[in-house]
Design a protein around this motif. Structure first.
Motif, PDB file in Angstrom:
ATOM      1  N   LEU A  55       0.803  -1.221   0.000  1.00 19.11           N
ATOM      2  CA  LEU A  55       0.000   0.000   0.000  1.00 19.11           C
ATOM      3  C   LEU A  55       0.840   1.278   0.000  1.00 19.11           C
ATOM      4  CD1 LEU A  55      -3.040  -0.824   2.304  1.00 19.11           C
ATOM      5  CD2 LEU A  55      -2.935  -0.678  -0.182  1.00 19.11           C
ATOM      6  N   LYS A  56       2.151   1.155   0.181  1.00 19.24           N
ATOM      7  CA  LYS A  56       2.985   2.358   0.062  1.00 19.24           C
ATOM      8  C   LYS A  56       2.832   2.981  -1.319  1.00 19.24           C
ATOM      9  CE  LYS A  56       6.623   1.117   3.395  1.00 19.24           C
ATOM     10  NZ  LYS A  56       8.065   0.835   3.556  1.00 19.24           N
ATOM     11  N   ARG A  57       2.524   2.147  -2.297  1.00 16.74           N
ATOM     12  CA  ARG A  57       2.401   2.633  -3.674  1.00 16.74           C
ATOM     13  C   ARG A  57       1.294   3.678  -3.812  1.00 16.74           C
ATOM     14  NH1 ARG A  57       3.505   1.521  -9.001  1.00 16.74           N
ATOM     15  NH2 ARG A  57       1.796   1.955 -10.445  1.00 16.74           N
ATOM     16  N   GLN A  58       0.202   3.517  -3.079  1.00 18.11           N
ATOM     17  CA  GLN A  58      -0.917   4.429  -3.270  1.00 18.11           C
ATOM     18  C   GLN A  58      -0.576   5.875  -2.902  1.00 18.11           C
ATOM     19  OE1 GLN A  58      -4.328   3.647  -0.740  1.00 18.11           O
ATOM     20  NE2 GLN A  58      -3.034   3.009   0.955  1.00 18.11           N
ATOM     21  N   HIS A  59       0.455   6.050  -2.066  1.00 17.52           N
ATOM     22  CA  HIS A  59       0.872   7.390  -1.654  1.00 17.52           C
ATOM     23  C   HIS A  59       2.148   7.848  -2.368  1.00 17.52           C
ATOM     24  CE1 HIS A  59      -2.123   7.261   1.479  1.00 17.52           C
ATOM     25  NE2 HIS A  59      -1.591   6.183   2.007  1.00 17.52           N
ATOM     26  N   SER A  60       2.476   7.253  -3.510  1.00 13.23           N
ATOM     27  CA  SER A  60       3.767   7.488  -4.152  1.00 13.23           C
ATOM     28  C   SER A  60       3.755   8.619  -5.175  1.00 13.23           C
ATOM     29  CB  SER A  60       4.265   6.195  -4.822  1.00 13.23           C
ATOM     30  OG  SER A  60       3.365   5.771  -5.843  1.00 13.23           O
ATOM     31  N   VAL A  61       2.778   9.508  -5.127  1.00 12.40           N
ATOM     32  CA  VAL A  61       2.690  10.623  -6.073  1.00 12.40           C
ATOM     33  C   VAL A  61       4.000  11.415  -6.104  1.00 12.40           C
ATOM     34  CG1 VAL A  61       1.486  12.784  -6.575  1.00 12.40           C
ATOM     35  CG2 VAL A  61       0.189  10.770  -5.840  1.00 12.40           C
ATOM     36  N   GLU A  62       4.610  11.606  -4.941  1.00 16.45           N
ATOM     37  CA  GLU A  62       5.859  12.372  -4.829  1.00 16.45           C
ATOM     38  C   GLU A  62       6.955  11.782  -5.721  1.00 16.45           C
ATOM     39  OE1 GLU A  62       5.645  11.972  -0.684  1.00 16.45           O
ATOM     40  OE2 GLU A  62       6.357   9.904  -0.619  1.00 16.45           O
ATOM     41  N   TYR A  63       7.023  10.461  -5.773  1.00 11.88           N
ATOM     42  CA  TYR A  63       8.027   9.774  -6.584  1.00 11.88           C
ATOM     43  C   TYR A  63       7.815  10.049  -8.074  1.00 11.88           C
ATOM     44  CZ  TYR A  63      10.102   5.751  -9.060  1.00 11.88           C
ATOM     45  OH  TYR A  63      10.794   4.955  -9.937  1.00 11.88           O
ATOM     46  N   TRP A  64       6.580   9.947  -8.532  1.00 10.39           N
ATOM     47  CA  TRP A  64       6.291  10.095  -9.957  1.00 10.39           C
ATOM     48  C   TRP A  64       6.446  11.551 -10.408  1.00 10.39           C
ATOM     49  CZ3 TRP A  64       6.369   5.410 -11.799  1.00 10.39           C
ATOM     50  CH2 TRP A  64       5.950   4.364 -10.970  1.00 10.39           C
ATOM     51  N   MET A  65       6.139  12.507  -9.523  1.00 10.34           N
ATOM     52  CA  MET A  65       6.339  13.907  -9.868  1.00 10.34           C
ATOM     53  C   MET A  65       7.827  14.216  -9.997  1.00 10.34           C
ATOM     54  SD  MET A  65       3.395  15.947  -7.686  1.00 10.34           S
ATOM     55  CE  MET A  65       3.626  17.485  -8.616  1.00 10.34           C
ATOM     56  N   MET A  66       8.617  13.688  -9.068  1.00  5.05           N
ATOM     57  CA  MET A  66      10.060  13.889  -9.159  1.00  5.05           C
ATOM     58  C   MET A  66      10.604  13.253 -10.440  1.00  5.05           C
ATOM     59  SD  MET A  66      13.037  12.676  -6.498  1.00  5.05           S
ATOM     60  CE  MET A  66      14.656  13.457  -6.502  1.00  5.05           C
ATOM     61  N   GLY A  67      10.159  12.048 -10.746  1.00  5.91           N
ATOM     62  CA  GLY A  67      10.610  11.358 -11.944  1.00  5.91           C
ATOM     63  C   GLY A  67      10.310  12.125 -13.214  1.00  5.91           C
ATOM     64  N   SER A  68       9.153  12.774 -13.259  1.00  4.34           N
ATOM     65  CA  SER A  68       8.795  13.522 -14.468  1.00  4.34           C
ATOM     66  C   SER A  68       9.758  14.685 -14.703  1.00  4.34           C
ATOM     67  CB  SER A  68       7.355  14.043 -14.350  1.00  4.34           C
ATOM     68  OG  SER A  68       7.252  15.108 -13.420  1.00  4.34           O
ATOM     69  N   LEU A  69      10.252  15.303 -13.643  1.00  5.24           N
ATOM     70  CA  LEU A  69      11.211  16.398 -13.795  1.00  5.24           C
ATOM     71  C   LEU A  69      12.594  15.880 -14.178  1.00  5.24           C
ATOM     72  CD1 LEU A  69      10.182  18.635 -10.755  1.00  5.24           C
ATOM     73  CD2 LEU A  69       9.610  18.970 -13.169  1.00  5.24           C
ATOM     74  N   LEU A  70      12.985  14.745 -13.607  1.00  3.50           N
ATOM     75  CA  LEU A  70      14.272  14.154 -13.965  1.00  3.50           C
ATOM     76  C   LEU A  70      14.291  13.706 -15.428  1.00  3.50           C
ATOM     77  CD1 LEU A  70      14.982  12.015 -10.772  1.00  3.50           C
ATOM     78  CD2 LEU A  70      16.192  14.095 -11.471  1.00  3.50           C
ATOM     79  N   TYR A  71      13.146  13.222 -15.920  1.00  2.00           N
ATOM     80  CA  TYR A  71      13.092  12.714 -17.296  1.00  2.00           C
ATOM     81  C   TYR A  71      13.361  13.823 -18.301  1.00  2.00           C
ATOM     82  CZ  TYR A  71      11.623   9.943 -21.289  1.00  2.00           C
ATOM     83  OH  TYR A  71      11.599   9.265 -22.474  1.00  2.00           O
TER      84      TYR A  71
END
Length: 398
Positions: free
Chosen positions: A62-78
């Motif tokens: 269930l940690k995945r459901q709160h992982s918005v922070e990870y995906w937002m950071m990834g979009s900037l790194l990409y």
């Protein structure tokens, strides 16, 4: 669904030349504030780059459901603004907003999840260290943090010092745990949870209505706090119906698979309030193309200036849902044609709720950056007013 005849069309994605991406300065923080929590055996403190950005762990539960922070950071790194809706700028003077890549939700889940653990001191210290760092930044000082973006989708994220972010743009899933002076719809952005079931990518039956044999489906925890007490009451109200599946369950890998199977074979999926008005279950239903039945009087929904949820969801108040027989009778006589239209619209809009790396145009992160962009005029007005006020802001006293 987006408000246009084509359902998924919006001005930004139908114009020949898309608008410029949001310009975002992302602070370089040591890894202990973000991806270091994904691999706690690593001792590296160097800021993460696109070359060594780790994949999200497959077995994170269930940690995945709160992982918005990870995906937002990834979009900037990409680094592709056309795909993500935002582009990282290395010169802070060029930035529209400042992104703070502290994984506050993962920190709560990692460091003392039960709040009484001694390890929760680590979560608190990370928040203290972060705020000391930001207060030394001239860009934080310049705006009072008003142009700084903090993802914090767990209701207990940043719980020790959250009142110090009361001017900043917070990316949240709802507003139930904090006063309006700290989090509110005027300055903050509502995010979806990251869905935990697999997306239904092969949903092509000849007759989708008849192929889904269960009328109403729910599988999850039934004992919750606050408004979530409605779940216990619903268990009694919905008992005894042959076409209703209402089951108490905890989120294990196997149970998530069973939930996915149940949603894909059901016409309607029940979304009652949990500990807070929203939960991941709504977005699991959307990517399963199961028409959500929302029983949550104070829920706030993501992207609601662009998406009309009434076109693919059904809403009941607590009072209506707890009236014996009422909700089931309404669902049983729901017109097949109208349900099929909702099912088609779910298929058309579900990509807006996908979190992925690399990012894709119009996915969840793209939508979030666009929501943040919508906040810029009000944010800039607030910053400019703060520069010239000689007394405390009188609007805050009302």
């Amino acid at each position: 669904m987006l408000k246009s005849p084509a359902v998924v069309a919006t001005a930004p994605c139908t114009t020949a030349v898309p608008p410029p991406p949001l310009r975002v300065y992302m602070y370089d923080l040591p890894r202990r504030f973000n991806v270091g929590m994904l691999n706690r055996r690593s001792t590296s403190e160097a800021p993460v780059t696109a070359a060594d950005f780790p994949p999200w762990p497959k077995n994170s539960g269930l940690k995945r459901q709160h992982s918005v922070e990870y995906w937002m950071m990834g979009s900037l790194l990409y680094g592709d603004g056309d795909r993500s809706g935002a582009i990282r700028v290395l010169d802070p003077e060029l930035a529209d907003v400042f992104f703070v890549p502290f994984f506050s939700s993962l920190s709560f889940n990692t460091h003392g999840h039960h709040m009484t653990d001694a390890e929760t001191k680590i979560d608190r210290q990370l928040q203290i260290d972060l705020m000391e760092f930001l207060r030394q930044s001239k860009y934080w000082q310049r705006s009072g943090g008003r142009d700084h973006v903090f993802p914090m989708t767990h209701p207990n994220a940043f719980r020790f010092l959250r009142d110090q972010l009361n001017e900043s743009i917070q990316v949240v899933v709802d507003f139930s745990r904090y006063p309006r002076s700290v989090s509110n719809l005027n300055k903050d952005v509502v995010s979806p949870y990251v869905h935990v079931v697999d997306s239904f990518t092969d949903d092509k039956p000849q007759d989708p209505f008849e192929s889904r044999t269960t009328l109403l489906f729910f599988r999850g925890k039934t004992f919750r706090k606050d408004e979530g007490i409605v779940r216990v009451k619903l268990a009694k109200i919905l008992a005894g119906y042959d076409d209703v599946h209402y089951e108490r369950s905890i989120a294990t890998g196997e149970n998530i698979k069973l939930s996915s199977k149940g949603m894909r074979s059901s016409k309607f999926c029940l979304h009652p309030a949990g500990d807070t008005p929203s939960s991941c279950r709504l977005f699991d239903a959307i990517v399963s193309h199961c028409v959500p039945v929302i029983v949550s009087d104070q829920i706030e929904l993501p992207f609601e200036d662009e998406i009309d949820y009434s076109q693919f969801s059904v809403f009941f108040s607590f009072k209506e849902a707890l009236e014996p027989g009422y909700m089931i009778n309404q669902l049983r006589k729901f017109p097949k044609q109208k349900w099929t239209e909702m099912w088609r619209k779910l298929k058309n809009i579900s990509h807006h709720y996908e979190f992925q790396y690399p990012p894709e145009r119009e996915d969840a992160v793209y939508m979030l950056w666009r929501q943040i962009k919508h906040k810029l005029p009000a944010m800039r007005r607030s910053v400019h007013r703060s520069w010239r006020l000689k007394i405390p802001d009188w609007w805050k006293k009302r």
